[in-house]
Design a protein around this motif. Structure first.
Motif, mmCIF file in Angstrom:
data_model
loop_
_atom_site.group_PDB
_atom_site.id
_atom_site.type_symbol
_atom_site.label_atom_id
_atom_site.label_comp_id
_atom_site.label_asym_id
_atom_site.label_seq_id
_atom_site.Cartn_x
_atom_site.Cartn_y
_atom_site.Cartn_z
ATOM 1 N N GLU A 154 26.556 26.239 76.325
ATOM 2 C CA GLU A 154 26.484 27.484 75.571
ATOM 3 C C GLU A 154 27.888 27.967 75.191
ATOM 4 O OE1 GLU A 154 23.712 30.254 77.550
ATOM 5 O OE2 GLU A 154 25.417 31.650 77.453
ATOM 6 N N THR A 155 28.802 27.917 76.161
ATOM 7 C CA THR A 155 30.150 28.406 75.903
ATOM 8 C C THR A 155 30.873 27.501 74.911
ATOM 9 O OG1 THR A 155 30.153 29.054 78.224
ATOM 10 C CG2 THR A 155 32.231 29.228 77.040
ATOM 11 N N ASP B 9 29.524 25.748 72.669
ATOM 12 C CA ASP B 9 28.923 26.006 71.374
ATOM 13 C C ASP B 9 29.536 27.244 70.729
ATOM 14 O OD1 ASP B 9 27.068 25.624 69.290
ATOM 15 O OD2 ASP B 9 25.845 27.257 70.111
ATOM 16 N N GLN B 10 29.769 28.261 71.558
ATOM 17 C CA GLN B 10 30.390 29.489 71.065
ATOM 18 C C GLN B 10 31.732 29.208 70.405
ATOM 19 O OE1 GLN B 10 30.559 32.045 74.499
ATOM 20 N NE2 GLN B 10 30.406 33.825 73.176
ATOM 21 N N LEU B 11 32.400 28.177 70.844
ATOM 22 C CA LEU B 11 33.709 27.851 70.294
ATOM 23 C C LEU B 11 33.622 26.733 69.269
ATOM 24 C CD1 LEU B 11 35.509 28.404 73.600
ATOM 25 C CD2 LEU B 11 36.121 29.508 71.464
ATOM 26 N N GLY B 12 32.427 26.396 68.882
ATOM 27 C CA GLY B 12 32.265 25.431 67.801
ATOM 28 C C GLY B 12 32.631 24.006 68.164
ATOM 29 N N LYS C 176 40.104 24.636 76.353
ATOM 30 C CA LYS C 176 40.753 25.437 77.401
ATOM 31 C C LYS C 176 40.218 26.866 77.373
ATOM 32 C CE LYS C 176 45.183 24.823 76.499
ATOM 33 N NZ LYS C 176 46.652 24.894 76.609
ATOM 34 N N ILE D 294 36.756 31.425 79.471
ATOM 35 C CA ILE D 294 35.772 32.506 79.287
ATOM 36 C C ILE D 294 34.412 32.176 79.882
ATOM 37 C CG2 ILE D 294 36.863 33.313 77.157
ATOM 38 C CD1 ILE D 294 34.580 32.053 75.597
ATOM 39 N N GLU E 17 37.925 32.274 63.558
ATOM 40 C CA GLU E 17 36.786 32.347 64.472
ATOM 41 C C GLU E 17 37.227 32.782 65.859
ATOM 42 O OE1 GLU E 17 35.102 28.462 64.070
ATOM 43 O OE2 GLU E 17 33.768 29.099 62.460
ATOM 44 N N VAL E 18 38.362 32.241 66.290
ATOM 45 C CA VAL E 18 38.853 32.608 67.613
ATOM 46 C C VAL E 18 39.261 34.079 67.632
ATOM 47 C CG1 VAL E 18 40.750 32.230 69.222
ATOM 48 C CG2 VAL E 18 39.478 30.288 68.325
ATOM 49 N N ARG F 202 35.414 40.505 69.818
ATOM 50 C CA ARG F 202 34.185 40.763 70.578
ATOM 51 C C ARG F 202 34.523 40.924 72.048
ATOM 52 N NH1 ARG F 202 31.946 36.468 67.932
ATOM 53 N NH2 ARG F 202 31.557 35.139 69.727
ATOM 54 N N TRP F 203 35.422 40.034 72.490
ATOM 55 C CA TRP F 203 35.744 40.003 73.898
ATOM 56 C C TRP F 203 36.468 41.266 74.340
ATOM 57 C CZ3 TRP F 203 33.867 36.312 76.971
ATOM 58 C CH2 TRP F 203 34.267 36.371 78.302
ATOM 59 N N ALA G 154 36.275 44.173 73.327
ATOM 60 C CA ALA G 154 35.493 45.404 73.354
ATOM 61 C C ALA G 154 34.840 45.541 74.723
ATOM 62 C CB ALA G 154 34.433 45.353 72.263
#
Ligand SMILES: Nc1ncnc2c1ncn2[C@@H]1O[C@H](COP(=O)(O)OP(=O)(O)OP(=O)(O)O)[C@@H](O)[C@H]1O
Ligand SMILES: [Mg+2]
Lengths: 313, 292
Positions: free
Chosen positions: A120-121, A123-126, A147, A152, A175-176, A182-183, A185
């Motif tokens: 999942e993680t 994937d979040q970073l593509g 890394k 995260i 994207e990063v 998002r992070w 916040a």
């Protein structure tokens, strides 16, 4: 602003010497949640500060606490902190997935759960497509992202990133940066270092400027932005046929100046809005199928901003 | 890249007991050890003596048909005495020693040289566990290799001589007990030397000189006064030998320490060294030098 040490990262008169060599000197900081960038030229002590904050180094003098936790208690500290350190090295034979999932297992997840969450993680970073491949075969930008994925993966409330934008192409960079927003916040700490002020200033709630081991300015610095407008960021673009791209960019608001390279293999552009600039480049790439070799800020004009700030601060 | 997963909504990861962490870490360390060719030298050392004996058996068979084992060394008892000497001087002093040096000295050094130790130190666990996992994984690896190596060496030794006589001797209760005892001594050797080399690898940037010193210390052991002889790993390993190695050297051999005392002594030394290593790991600073 909160003064509860459980919500702050505190440095109290911290100095770090490597033998005779000064790493950082008498640094006192109180960093509130939100996005903080740590900016300074090479050797100014950014990595030293981050390594101290994450317990890899011990202060020669002074005290550090991260959200109320001492940095010499890794068992508790690293539940709170994810750190993307500068070295670009990995355990031998690690794949993207094993690298992140292995860490999650240590954190306390079962094998299957760790696997799922790592996927999942990633994937979040593509990086899904490369998850099963050896990290050793990753490009610089992919290594940077894996890394980040590890840092995260366990959802730490404090994320410390040493030059996380290094080596990322404009698309990955955007994207990063979106991920950082998002992070940052929701009461988390995000601490990002860079030697390029323009890169991080716009996304930061506050900036800590370092030079030669000293914190020279701290806070929401007035004048940084103004000064940066006077000294737009210079970006070098290299690609096989730069003319169509250059033609698109020259009319854009965010581009103040554009100079083709003599060899016809690229150009320098100046911009006051790097994110807008990168978006333009990215659109052009997508629409015209261009293949870029390099898109990179040139740091020398940052010197002028430092001069100004360090002289005045 | 999906923005759909909001990390804040994910369930928090519960902390795991230290034993579970140790298990995970040890498994990861073992996997790390299995990668690359570096585990080859210790394996060669573990099974080298076996191959050497097999080679001798074959050569004798081919070139000296009349030369039975008995003619050279007499009966089984004498001959097992010879095995004890070879086991001590070759297996323990050379193979176990250097095999453990190769495995344990590199436990931390390879992770520092390869610049990936920080990933362990940036995990929510006590550094003591990293030390314990590196030690355990090394012990599992060397322990199994050298116990098997000792058993195959013991077996190979029985292929020499009239098989009608040696094979029953090998599989007799006494033969098996002796074989297992040698395997156990090799294991204790890995236990002790492993802890020594783990500590040396952690403490010294360049552990060559401490290792040389240790090698000299362990090999001049026989020439030292009886009291000092007891300050070595080899003394206890030798004391455990089921057949005391006779030494032809003119020296005062310290009276062998009794088996329980030897084992307890080795365990205590091992624990002491591990405790030291853990302290050093705790205080260790990690930044791989300024060129990072
Ligand atoms: N292990 C070390 N031994 C000696 N000096 C060191 C060591 N690590 C860092 N330094 C020195 O400490 C100072 C600060 O270094 P640091 O790596 O923190 O800077 P930095 O701001 O991260 O630089 P960069 O942008 O190059 O990453 C420099 O003068 C550096 O030479
Ligand atoms: Mg740095």
């Amino acid at each position: 602003m909160s003064t509860d040490p459980r919500e702050l990262i505190l440095f109290q008169e911290v100095s770090k010497f490597y033998g005779e060599v000064l790493g950082i000197n008498r640094v006192s900081l109180s960093i509130p949640p939100g996005i903080t960038s740590l900016v300074g030229p090479n050797g100014s002590g950014k990595s030293t500060l981050m390594n101290l904050m994450t317990g890899l180094l011990h202060p020669t003098v002074g005290r550090i606490s991260v959200r109320g936790t001492a940095t010499d208690d890794p068992e508790r500290l690293h539940r709170l902190v994810g750190y993307c350190a500068q070295p670009d090295t990995f355990p031998p034979a690690a794949t993207g997935l094993s690298f992140v999932a292995g860490f999650l297992e240590i954190c306390g997840l079962g094998r299957r759960a760790a696997q799922l969450r790592a996927e999942e993680t990633i994937d979040q970073l593509g990086l899904s497509d490369a998850a099963g491949r050896k990290v050793a075969a990753y490009s610089k930008g992919m290594r940077q992202r894996i890394k980040l994925a590890r840092a995260i993966a366990h959802d730490p409330p404090v994320l410390v990133l040493d030059e996380p934008l290094n080596g990322l192409d404009p698309m990955a960079r955007a994207e990063v940066i979106a991920l950082f927003r998002r992070w940052g916040a929701g009461g988390r700490h995000l601490i990002v270092s860079s030697h390029i002020l323009h890169e991080v200033d716009l996304l930061s709630d506050q900036v800590i400027l370092m030079n030669q081991g000293y914190v020279v300015a701290e806070g929401d610095i007035q004048g940084v932005r103004g000064e940066m407008t006077r000294h737009p960021l210079q970006i070098v673009v290299r690609c096989a046929d730069p003319r169509p791209l250059a033609a698109r960019l020259i009319g854009a608001d965010s581009v103040t100046d554009l100079q083709l390279h003599a060899d016809g293999g690229g150009f320098f552009a100046r911009t006051r809005d790097p994110e807008g600039f990168y978006r333009l480049v990215q659109d052009a790439v997508l629409q015209e199928g261009l293949i870029l070799e390099t898109v990179m800020p040139v740091d020398d004009d940052v010197g002028a901003v430092y001069q100004y700030l360090i002289g005045e601060a | 890249m999906s923005a759909s997963v909001n990390p804040i909504d994910r369930p928090a990861i519960l902390s795991r007991g230290r034993w579970a962490q140790l298990r995970v870490l040890t498994r990861q360390e073992l996997r790390l050890r299995a990668t690359g060719l570096w585990s080859l030298p210790p394996l060669l050392l573990a099974f080298g003596p076996t191959f050497l004996l097999l080679f001798i058996v074959v050569v004798k068979h081919l070139f000296g048909p009349g030369d039975s084992a008995q003619e050279i060394v007499g009966g089984l008892a004498d001959w097992r005495q010879a095995f004890a000497e070879v086991f001590h001087s070759l297996m323990l002093r050379v193979c176990v020693f250097f095999g453990c040096a190769a495995v344990f000295l590199n436990s931390f050094r390879s992770a520092v040289a390869g610049r990936y130790l920080h990933y362990s130190y940036l995990s929510p666990l006590r550094r003591e566990l990293v030390v314990a996992a590196k030690y355990l994984s090394g012990l599992i690896f060397t322990g199994i290799a050298f116990m098997l190596g000792s058993l195959t060496m013991w077996t190979a030794a029985h292929l020499d001589g009239p098989l009608g006589e040696t094979l029953p001797a090998l599989f007799s209760a006494q033969g098996l007990r002796l074989g297992l005892t040698y395997a156990g001594i090799s294991f204790l050797g890995c236990l002790g030397y492993g802890a020594v080399f783990l500590a040396l690898g952690l403490r010294f940037k360049n552990p060559i000189f401490p290792t040389l010193f240790l090698m000299v210390w362990e090999s001049i052991n026989l020439f030292l006064p009886a009291g000092l002889q007891k300050l070595s790993i080899i003394h206890y390993l030798q004391s455990l030998g089921p057949i005391p190695a006779k030494t032809q050297l003119i020296s005062v051999v310290a009276a062998p320490t009794s088996a329980p005392v030897s084992i307890i002594g080795l365990l205590l030394v091992t624990m002491g060294l591990l405790w030291l290593s853990m302290r050093w790991a705790r205080g260790m600073e990690l930044d791989y030098g300024s060129d990072a």
